[in-house]
Design a protein around this motif. Structure first.
Motif, PDB file in Angstrom:
ATOM      1  N   UNK A 174       0.991  -1.287  -0.124  1.00 46.16           N
ATOM      2  CA  UNK A 174      -0.077  -0.059  -0.151  1.00 46.16           C
ATOM      3  C   UNK A 174       0.904   1.174  -0.048  1.00 46.16           C
ATOM      4  N   UNK A 175       2.088   1.158   0.864  1.00 45.48           N
ATOM      5  CA  UNK A 175       2.848   2.453   0.811  1.00 45.48           C
ATOM      6  C   UNK A 175       3.441   2.644  -0.500  1.00 45.48           C
ATOM      7  N   UNK A 176       3.895   1.516  -1.026  1.00 43.92           N
ATOM      8  CA  UNK A 176       4.717   1.816  -2.487  1.00 43.92           C
ATOM      9  C   UNK A 176       3.683   2.212  -3.378  1.00 43.92           C
ATOM     10  N   UNK A 177       2.450   1.703  -3.446  1.00 46.88           N
ATOM     11  CA  UNK A 177       1.671   2.140  -4.457  1.00 46.88           C
ATOM     12  C   UNK A 177       1.317   3.601  -4.069  1.00 46.88           C
ATOM     13  N   UNK A 178       1.267   4.013  -3.128  1.00 46.26           N
ATOM     14  CA  UNK A 178       1.062   5.328  -2.834  1.00 46.26           C
ATOM     15  C   UNK A 178       1.955   6.127  -3.343  1.00 46.26           C
ATOM     16  N   UNK A 179       3.334   5.805  -2.862  1.00 47.45           N
ATOM     17  CA  UNK A 179       4.551   6.565  -3.722  1.00 47.45           C
ATOM     18  C   UNK A 179       4.352   6.716  -5.057  1.00 47.45           C
ATOM     19  N   UNK A 180       3.833   5.500  -5.704  1.00 50.40           N
ATOM     20  CA  UNK A 180       4.020   5.374  -7.344  1.00 50.40           C
ATOM     21  C   UNK A 180       2.927   6.419  -7.571  1.00 50.40           C
ATOM     22  N   UNK A 181       1.774   6.570  -7.023  1.00 50.60           N
ATOM     23  CA  UNK A 181       0.689   7.540  -7.569  1.00 50.60           C
ATOM     24  C   UNK A 181       1.205   8.936  -7.314  1.00 50.60           C
ATOM     25  N   UNK A 182       1.959   9.295  -5.897  1.00 46.37           N
ATOM     26  CA  UNK A 182       2.264  10.372  -5.864  1.00 46.37           C
ATOM     27  C   UNK A 182       3.589  10.939  -6.748  1.00 46.37           C
ATOM     28  N   UNK A 183       4.215   9.974  -7.454  1.00 49.65           N
ATOM     29  CA  UNK A 183       5.226  10.200  -8.203  1.00 49.65           C
ATOM     30  C   UNK A 183       4.894  10.180  -9.547  1.00 49.65           C
ATOM     31  N   UNK A 190      -3.393   0.118  -7.600  1.00 48.69           N
ATOM     32  CA  UNK A 190      -4.152   0.555  -6.523  1.00 48.69           C
ATOM     33  C   UNK A 190      -5.171  -0.151  -5.964  1.00 48.69           C
ATOM     34  N   UNK A 191      -6.140  -0.878  -6.764  1.00 47.87           N
ATOM     35  CA  UNK A 191      -7.218  -1.767  -6.494  1.00 47.87           C
ATOM     36  C   UNK A 191      -6.583  -2.884  -5.501  1.00 47.87           C
ATOM     37  N   UNK A 192      -5.563  -3.314  -6.087  1.00 45.45           N
ATOM     38  CA  UNK A 192      -4.831  -4.756  -5.501  1.00 45.45           C
ATOM     39  C   UNK A 192      -4.335  -4.373  -4.262  1.00 45.45           C
ATOM     40  N   UNK A 193      -3.611  -3.085  -4.129  1.00 46.92           N
ATOM     41  CA  UNK A 193      -3.107  -2.793  -2.604  1.00 46.92           C
ATOM     42  C   UNK A 193      -4.290  -2.471  -1.727  1.00 46.92           C
ATOM     43  N   UNK A 223      -8.331   8.123  -1.005  1.00 48.17           N
ATOM     44  CA  UNK A 223      -8.555   9.460  -1.744  1.00 48.17           C
ATOM     45  C   UNK A 223      -7.865   9.385  -2.993  1.00 48.17           C
ATOM     46  N   UNK A 224      -6.898   8.659  -3.129  1.00 48.01           N
ATOM     47  CA  UNK A 224      -5.970   8.883  -4.559  1.00 48.01           C
ATOM     48  C   UNK A 224      -7.134   8.111  -5.434  1.00 48.01           C
ATOM     49  N   UNK A 225      -7.566   7.075  -5.165  1.00 46.04           N
ATOM     50  CA  UNK A 225      -8.538   6.387  -6.206  1.00 46.04           C
ATOM     51  C   UNK A 225      -9.767   7.189  -6.238  1.00 46.04           C
ATOM     52  N   UNK A 226     -10.207   8.228  -5.289  1.00 50.35           N
ATOM     53  CA  UNK A 226     -11.307   8.864  -5.585  1.00 50.35           C
ATOM     54  C   UNK A 226     -11.001  10.041  -6.665  1.00 50.35           C
ATOM     55  N   UNK A 227      -9.617  10.595  -6.814  1.00 50.78           N
ATOM     56  CA  UNK A 227      -9.398  11.528  -7.785  1.00 50.78           C
ATOM     57  C   UNK A 227      -9.721  11.041  -9.007  1.00 50.78           C
ATOM     58  N   UNK A 228      -9.275   9.712  -9.216  1.00 46.37           N
ATOM     59  CA  UNK A 228      -9.333   9.123 -10.732  1.00 46.37           C
ATOM     60  C   UNK A 228     -10.857   8.445 -11.018  1.00 46.37           C
ATOM     61  N   UNK A 233     -17.938   6.741  -1.624  1.00 46.85           N
ATOM     62  CA  UNK A 233     -17.644   5.465  -0.613  1.00 46.85           C
ATOM     63  C   UNK A 233     -16.297   5.613  -0.549  1.00 46.85           C
ATOM     64  N   UNK A 234     -15.336   5.844  -1.290  1.00 46.30           N
ATOM     65  CA  UNK A 234     -13.878   5.653  -0.869  1.00 46.30           C
ATOM     66  C   UNK A 234     -13.551   6.891   0.158  1.00 46.30           C
ATOM     67  N   UNK A 235     -14.399   7.990  -0.044  1.00 41.56           N
ATOM     68  CA  UNK A 235     -13.891   9.285   0.804  1.00 41.56           C
ATOM     69  C   UNK A 235     -14.674   8.931   2.301  1.00 41.56           C
ATOM     70  N   UNK A 236     -15.806   8.159   2.309  1.00 46.88           N
ATOM     71  CA  UNK A 236     -16.225   7.778   3.574  1.00 46.88           C
ATOM     72  C   UNK A 236     -15.421   6.787   4.423  1.00 46.88           C
TER      73      UNK A 236
END
Length: 780
Positions: A174-183, A190-193, A223-228, A233-236
Motif C-alpha cells: 500500500x505504501x509503495x503504491x501510494x508513492x507511485x501515485x504521488x510520483x 491501486x485496487x490490489x493494494x 483518496x487517490x483512487x477517488x481522484x481518478x 464510498x472511498x471518501x467515507x
C-alpha cells in the motif's frame, strides 16, 4: 549504436570521467554527446556482443555506474531520477557491488543475496524492495520504484494470507503504491493494494505509532483512487480509517499531524462532491488546530494552510459571513508572502474580491485587481495561459466599474473577459462561468451606452453557456439571470414590450431552478422589481406594479438583515412603493419608501460616502411628500448625488435633472439653473463620441429635451445669456451628430488611440445635451 566500436566509446567516456576527477568540472559529462555514448554503451552492456577488443562487462558497468552517479549528483533537472536509476541498474551487474559507488553497494548486495537463494529469501526481498521504494520516494527514481513494486508483489504472491508476515507485506505494498501515485500520478496496482491492505488491517500487530501511519496511508490511497474515479464510498472509508488513526493513544506528534491533515483534506473533498455544509465544518474544525497563528508557515504547514483557506472561503460564500473570509484572507496573505506563485496571487485576489462583496471596502477591490494582474503576469512569464486569472481580473474590474463608473475599468473588464473565454478550451468545466463574466461586462457597457454590438455579443455568450452540457441548475440559473438582464438592455434600446416580458419570464425560469432556502434566491428575485416597474410604466398594466411590490417584499423576507446586497433590494422596493404612490397618492407608502432608503443607506460600511443611487431614490419619495421640510430634504439628497464624483454618470444625471426640475417648481430659479448647468456638464461623460452612431442616437433619444428645459429655466431666472449658452451647447451637439464621426473615431482609436482621445477631448468640450428621465434608479 554502431557495432564493432564499444572499445572506442568506452575509451572516450573513460577519458571524460578521468578529466572530471582531475578538475571536478562535471559539464563534459552532462553534454548531449556524452548522453548518446552512455546510451550506446548501456545497450551493448545489456545485450553484449562478441566484439574483438571489447572491454569486459565489469569495466563497462563500473564506468557507467560512476558516470551516471556523478550526473545524478550534478543534475538540476527533473531527469535526475533517471540517472540514479541507471546507476542502480548497472551496479547490479557487478558481483557484490564491487566497483559500484559506495552508497549503492549495500543495496546491490542485499538484492543479490535475496535473489541468489533458491527459493528467494522473502524477508531479504521485502527489505530490498523497501529500500528501492525509499530511494524512489526521496529522489524520483521511477525504475527503482517499479522494481520495488515488482518484488513486493512477488513476495505477497508467495505468502499465504494466514502467514503472520503477510499483513506487513500488504501494508508495505500500500505504501509503495501510494508513492507511485504521488510520483507518476497513477498506478495500476491501486485496487490490489487496497484489497490486500483491507484484509491485512485486522492482522497487524504494531505499536500505535506504526499502526496510525499504516491506517493513514490506506486512507490516502483511498483518496487517490477517488481522484481518478470519484466515489463518496472511498471518501467515507478514508474518513472512517483516518478518524480511527487520529484516536489512537501514544502516537508521535508528527504522525498525528499528518493524520489530521489528511483527515481534514478528506472532509473537504467530501464537501466538494456532496455539497454538505457539515463536511465543510468538520474540515475546518480539523485543520484549524494544525496551522500556527503567527510566524512563517514553512513547507510543513503551507499545504495545510492552503486547504484551510479554501475551506474557509467556501464556507464564507455559502453563509455570506465575514469572519471566515477574513481568516482565509490572512492565510492567503501569508502563503503569498512566502511562496508568491501565480496560484497564490490568484487565490489571494479571489478572497479579497469575496471580502469586498461582504464589506464594501474599496481597497480590497483595488488589491484584488492588482493580484489578479500579478497572477496573470507570472503565468505568462512561465509561458502558461491563465484563463482563471483573466476571468478573475475581468470580474474584479467589473465590480470596480459598478462602484466607480470608471469607463476604463468597464472596457478593461471586457478585454480580460474576452481573453479568458478565448483561452478556455471546449469541455473545460469553468467555461460557463467565464462566459457569464464576459457577458456581465458586456451587459454593463450595453446598459451605459446602449451599444447594440455589446448587447448582441453578450446574448451570444449567454446562449453559448446555456448550450454547454452538464451545467448545474445553479450555474444555469445564473446564465438565465444574465440573459434576462441583457433582454432588459434590448428593451431599453428598442422599447419593445415583448423584450421586457421575456426578461421577466427568464427571471422566473431561473428562480424555478433554485431550491427554497438557496442563499442567493432573494437577491435574484429582487431582479424582478425593475422589469415589472418598467412593464407598468410602458403599458399601464397595474398588475405589473403589484407584482413588483410583491416580488420586492418576498425578496426582502428571503435576504438576511446583514446580507451585503440587502441595501440594493431595499432601494428597489422603495422605488416600487414610490411608483405605486404616484399612481394613487398614498403618503404611508411614501414614508415606507423613505424608511427603506434610509435603512439601505445605514447598511453602508462605516466611513464610506452615501451611495448616490440610494440618495436619488430617497429624494424621489421625499419630493412627493407634502411637507416643505420633505421638499428641502429631497433637494439635498439629489444635489448630494449629482455632485458625487464617485457615482456613475447616468446616476448623477438623473439626480441633477430631478434637482433642477423640483427647484424650478419650488421657485428656486437660481438653484434650478445651477442644477441644469451641472447636468449639461455631465452629459459628455454619459455618452461621448467613442460610441457607434446608433448608440449615440439611443442616448440622444433618452435625454432629448434637456436643452430646452435648461434654457427655459435660465430665462425664468432672468438670465438670457445663460439661456443662449445652453442653446448654443445644444446646437453643438447637433453639429457633432451630423458629422457622424463616431465610426471614423472608432477606426482612428484602433490605429492611434492618442489622436482619438485628443479629438474626443476637443469635440467633448463643445458640449452635448440630454434629457433626464424619471428621478429614480432601479438596481440590477
Amino acid at each position: 549504436m554502431p557495432t564493432g566500436q564499444p572499445d572506442q566509446t568506452y575509451v572516450q567516456l573513460r577519458a571524460a570521467y578521468e578529466k572530471f576527477t582531475q578538475d571536478q568540472d562535471p559539464s563534459p559529462l552532462l553534454q548531449p554527446e556524452t548522453s548518446h555514448r552512455l546510451q550506446e554503451l548501456l545497450e551493448w552492456l545489456v545485450e553484449p556482443r562478441e566484439e574483438p577488443g571489447a572491454p569486459t562487462d565489469a569495466r563497462v558497468a563500473t564506468l557507467l555506474a560512476w558516470i551516471h552517479w556523478t550526473r545524478w549528483h550534478h543534475s538540476r533537472s527533473h531527469d535526475g531520477g533517471v540517472e540514479l536509476d541507471r546507476a542502480i541498474l548497472v551496479s547490479h551487474l557487478l558481483r557484490d557491488g564491487r566497483g559500484a559507488p559506495a552508497p549503492l553497494r549495500p543495496l546491490v548486495r542485499l538484492g543479490q543475496r535475496a535473489m541468489q537463494s533458491e527459493p528467494p529469501d522473502l524477508l531479504l526481498l521485502q527489505d530490498y524492495a523497501g529500500q528501492l521504494v525509499g530511494l524512489a520516494q526521496r529522489h524520483g527514481c521511477e525504475g527503482a520504484l517499479r522494481e520495488g513494486l515488482r518484488r513486493l508483489t512477488q513476495v505477497l504472491e508467495q505468502l499465504s494470507e494466514d502467514d503472520p508476515t503477510w499483513p506487513p507485506v500488504a501494508a508495505n505494498l500500500c505504501a509503495a503504491v501510494l508513492v507511485e501515485c504521488e510520483l507518476t500520478g497513477t498506478s495500476r496496482h491501486v485496487d490490489r493494494a487496497l484489497d490486500a491492505t483491507r484484509k491485512a488491517l485486522g492482522g497487524l500487530e504494531l505499536p500505535n505509532g506504526d499502526l496510525a501511519r499504516v491506517l493513514n496511508q490506506y486512507g490516502r490511497l483511498l483518496v487517490t483512487r477517488h481522484f481518478e474515479h470519484p466515489r463518496l464510498a472511498d471518501l467515507d472509508e478514508a474518513i472512517e480509517i483516518q478518524t480511527r488513526a487520529s484516536e489512537l493513544e501514544g502516537v508521535p506528534e508528527v504522525i498525528v499531524r499528518g493524520v489530521l491533515t489528511d483527515l481534514g483534506n478528506a472532509w473537504y473533498l467530501r464537501h466538494l462532491q456532496s455539497g454538505q455544509p457539515g463536511d465543510l465544518d468538520r474540515a475546518i474544525d480539523v485543520l484549524s488546530g494544525m496551522v500556527p497563528d503567527w510566524g512563517e508557515l514553512g513547507a510543513e504547514f503551507q499545504p495545510i494552510a492552503d486547504v484551510l483557506a479554501s475551506a474557509l472561503g467556501d464556507r464564507g460564500r455559502i453563509t455570506d459571513s465575514v469572519p471566515d473570509p477574513q481568516r482565509a484572507l490572512a492565510l492567503r496573505r501569508r502563503l503569498t508572502a512566502e511562496r508568491g506563485s501565480s496560484h497564490d496571487h490568484l487565490e489571494l485576489a479571489r478572497m479579497q474580491e469575496l471580502l469586498y462583496e461582504r464589506t464594501g471596502r474599496s481597497e480590497l477591490l483595488d488589491e484584488s485587481v492588482h493580484h489578479h494582474e500579478k497572477a496573470n503576469a507570472l503565468a505568462e512569464a512561465d509561458g502558461i495561459s491563465s484563463p482563471g486569472a483573466l476571468a478573475g481580473l475581468a470580474w474584479s474590474l467589473h465590480l470596480r466599474y459598478e462602484r466607480s463608473g470608471d469607463d476604463a475599468d468597464r472596457d478593461n473588464a471586457i478585454a480580460a473577459g474576452r481573453r479568458s473565454v478565448a483561452s478556455t478550451p471546449e469541455g473545460d468545466g469553468s467555461l460557463g462561468r467565464r462566459l457569464a463574466i464576459f457577458a456581465a461586462a458586456l451587459t454593463a457597457r450595453a446598459k451605459s451606452t446602449g451599444s447594440t454590438p455589446d448587447l448582441n455579443q453578450g446574448l451570444a455568450s449567454i446562449d453559448r453557456a446555456l448550450a454547454l452540457p452538464d451545467e448545474s441548475d445553479s450555474d444555469r440559473a445564473i446564465q438565465l439571470f444574465n440573459k434576462s438582464s441583457l433582454m432588459g438592455v434590448r428593451y431599453a434600446i428598442g422599447k419593445d414590450p415583448e423584450d421586457i416580458r421575456r426578461q421577466i419570464s427568464l427571471c422566473h425560469e431561473a428562480l424555478d431552478l433554485l431550491p427554497d432556502g438557496h442563499p442567493k434566491k432573494g437577491v435574484y428575485r429582487a431582479n424582478l422589481v425593475g422589469p415589472y416597474l418598467e412593464l407598468h410604466r410602458s403599458t399601464g398594466d397595474t398588475a405589473a406594479l403589484e407584482l413588483a411590490l410583491t416580488s420586492g417584499a418576498l425578496a426582502l423576507s428571503e435576504i438576511p438583515a446583514n446580507h451585503p446586497r440587502r441595501g440594493g433590494v431595499l432601494s428597489n422596493q422603495a422605488v416600487a412603493l414610490t411608483r405605486s404612490a404616484e399612481e394613487e397618492y398614498d403618503e404611508a407608502k411614501l414614508r415606507e419608501a423613505v424608511r427603506l432608503s434610509t435603512e439601505a443607506l445605514g447598511l453602508l460600511p462605516d466611513g464610506s460616502p452615501p451611495d448616490a443611487r440610494l440618495l436619488v431614490n430617497r429624494g424621489s419619495a421625499l419630493s412627493l411628500c407634502g411637507r416643505p421640510e420633505d421638499q428641502a430634504l429631497a433637494l439635498q439628497d439629489w444635489s448630494t448625488a449629482a455632485l458625487s464624483e464617485e457615482a456613475p454618470p447616468v446616476v448623477r444625471m438623473t439626480a441633477a435633472t430631478g434637482w433642477a426640475r423640483r427647484s424650478g417648481e419650488l421657485g428656486r430659479r437660481d438653484e434650478a439653473v445651477t442644477a441644469y448647468t451641472l447636468a449639461v456638464d455631465l452629459l459628455t461623460s454619459v455618452a461621448g463620441l467613442h460610441l457607434e452612431r446608433e448608440d449615440q442616437e439611443h442616448q440622444l433619444t433618452n435625454w432629448s429635451h434637456v436643452t430646452s428645459d435648461a434654457a427655459a429655466a435660465a430665462l425664468e431666472a432672468g438670465d438670457a445669456e445663460k439661456a443662449l449658452e445652453l442653446l448654443e451647447a445644444g446646437r453643438c451637439i447637433q453639429w457633432n451628430h451630423q458629422l457622424r464621426n463616431a465610426g471614423e473615431l472608432a477606426l482612428l482609436a484602433d490605429k492611434r488611440p492618442d489622436l482619438a482621445a485628443s479629438v474626443e477631448r476637443v469635440t467633448g468640450a463643445l458640449g452635448v445635451m440630454w434629457f433626464g428621465t424619471r428621478e429614480s434608479v432601479v438596481w440590477g
